[in-house]
Design a protein around this motif. Structure first.
Motif, short mmCIF file in Angstrom:
data_model
loop_
_atom_site.label_atom_id
_atom_site.label_comp_id
_atom_site.label_asym_id
_atom_site.label_seq_id
_atom_site.Cartn_x
_atom_site.Cartn_y
_atom_site.Cartn_z
N SER A 68 0.86 -1.14 -0.14
CA SER A 68 -0.06 -0.04 -0.04
C SER A 68 0.70 1.22 0.13
O SER A 68 2.04 1.23 0.80
N GLY A 74 -1.17 3.70 5.57
CA GLY A 74 -1.38 2.54 4.80
C GLY A 74 -1.60 1.17 5.17
O GLY A 74 -2.28 0.23 4.73
N ILE A 106 4.33 -0.95 3.63
CA ILE A 106 3.66 0.28 2.87
C ILE A 106 5.01 1.14 2.35
O ILE A 106 6.17 0.95 2.55
N TYR A 124 -7.48 3.46 3.21
CA TYR A 124 -6.68 2.30 2.96
C TYR A 124 -7.55 0.98 3.09
O TYR A 124 -7.33 -0.15 2.21
#
Length: 331
Positions: A68, A74, A106, A124
């Motif tokens: 992410s 995230g 992330i 997210y």
């Protein structure tokens, strides 16, 4: 063979991203739990469930991996992927409880021009659910999913993938989100550091420059003297259809890290959070010494190719001052 992570049977990949915030999520799902481990070499990583992946810890297999944007915010994305898996009864069972095991990592993309004023909760977790719901055996490369907001020192970063087969028929594939503090290209030219490992002109076929000048070898760092550890990382997932134990998966991740050094200059810095996940679906036996060494070497080459493909496929963000893409600069 599609030259994608999903060339490994039983693996699917999905993206979800938001052009307004210039960030996104990529979900890697395993049809059956896969033996997995992790190797972290960067100085500023952001991970979830990394301790679980240590060879000496109990849980052997995982149900998915989440990559992410969003920096530490995230990490919520894996919760969305877990929710999607739990709805389908997929996960680690303890009597009547089902717990999907979904490690994640992330990258930082909070200063790329997108509107990050999302209110109380970052998006997210919902993006993670949407990415899992979109997972299939085919997926896009470039400025998509977790690579939507990624950048490098001099060009737009992105998400890339590549695959290979050993001479004894074992498959290995890699997916990379390239948000490095360094550069994936040589100097200010179109050549990729990973050029010696390119297959079928998959990232432009430009090869290497005819000679290397001192200027080409100068460090190019994202942010220059203002570079910070929180802003950079390259995230990699390597998957093979070999039968591996958890310690062998750890060794595969360690060998595969060398692919970053073949594709990014510099790498594994205190300014990066470089991470490699390695997972094995267990379809084919492999010799634990020579066979694993050969698999690791090919995995490292495949990681280098995936990194170059991520930058080669990227498109620039539509914001003032955004970095150009490789295609913008070199066609």
């Amino acid at each position: 063979m599609k030259n994608l992570l999903t060339d490994i049977a039983g693996v699917s990949v999905g993206h979800a991203d938001d052009a307004v915030i210039a960030s996104g999520v990529t979900a890697i799902l395993f049809e059956r739990p896969a033996v997995a481990s992790i190797d972290v070499r960067g100085g500023g990583p952001g991970t979830r469930e990394d301790s679980l992946l240590s060879p000496h810890n109990v849980v052997e297999a995982i149900d998915g991996i989440t990559l992410s944007g969003g920096s530490a915010l995230g990490l919520d994305a894996a919760g969305g992927v877990q929710a999607w898996l739990a709805e389908r009864g997929r996960g680690f069972r303890i009597r009547d409880a089902v717990i999907p095991i979904v490690p994640g990592a992330i990258c930082f993309d909070l200063l790329n021009g997108g509107n990050k004023a999302w209110g109380r909760f970052p998006p997210y977790r919902d993006l993670g659910y949407a990415a899992a719901n979109a997972a299939s055996d085919n997926f896009e490369l470039g400025s998509v999913g977790a690579g939507m907001g990624a950048t490098t020192a001099n060009l737009k970063g992105g998400l890339g993938s590549a695959s290979a087969v050993t001479d004894d028929g074992v498959k290995v594939a890699a997916l990379a989100v390239v948000n490095a503090v360094g550069s994936v290209t040589v100097g200010s030219g179109p050549w990729f550091w990973a050029a010696p490992f390119e297959v079928d002109s998959e990232f432009g076929g430009r090869g290497l420059p005819p000679a290397f000048t001192p200027d080409m070898l100068k460090l190019r760092l994202k942010g220059g003297a203002d570079a910070t550890a929180a802003e950079n990382t390259t995230l990699v997932v390597v998957v093979t259809d070999a039968q591996l134990t958890k310690p062998q998966a750890k060794r595969l991740a360690m060998i595969a890290q060398t692919g970053m050094a073949r594709a990014i200059y510099p790498v594994h810095a205190p300014l990066d959070g470089d991470v490699v996940f390695a997972a094995a679906t267990g379809a084919k036996p492999v010799d634990p010494l020579f066979g694993l060494t050969k698999l690791g070497a090919i995995a490292a080459n495949t990681v280098a190719r995936a990194i170059a493909r991520g930058v080669h496929s990227a498109t620039a963000l539509p914001f003032p001052g955004a970095l150009p893409s490789w295609r913008d600069r070199f066609g």
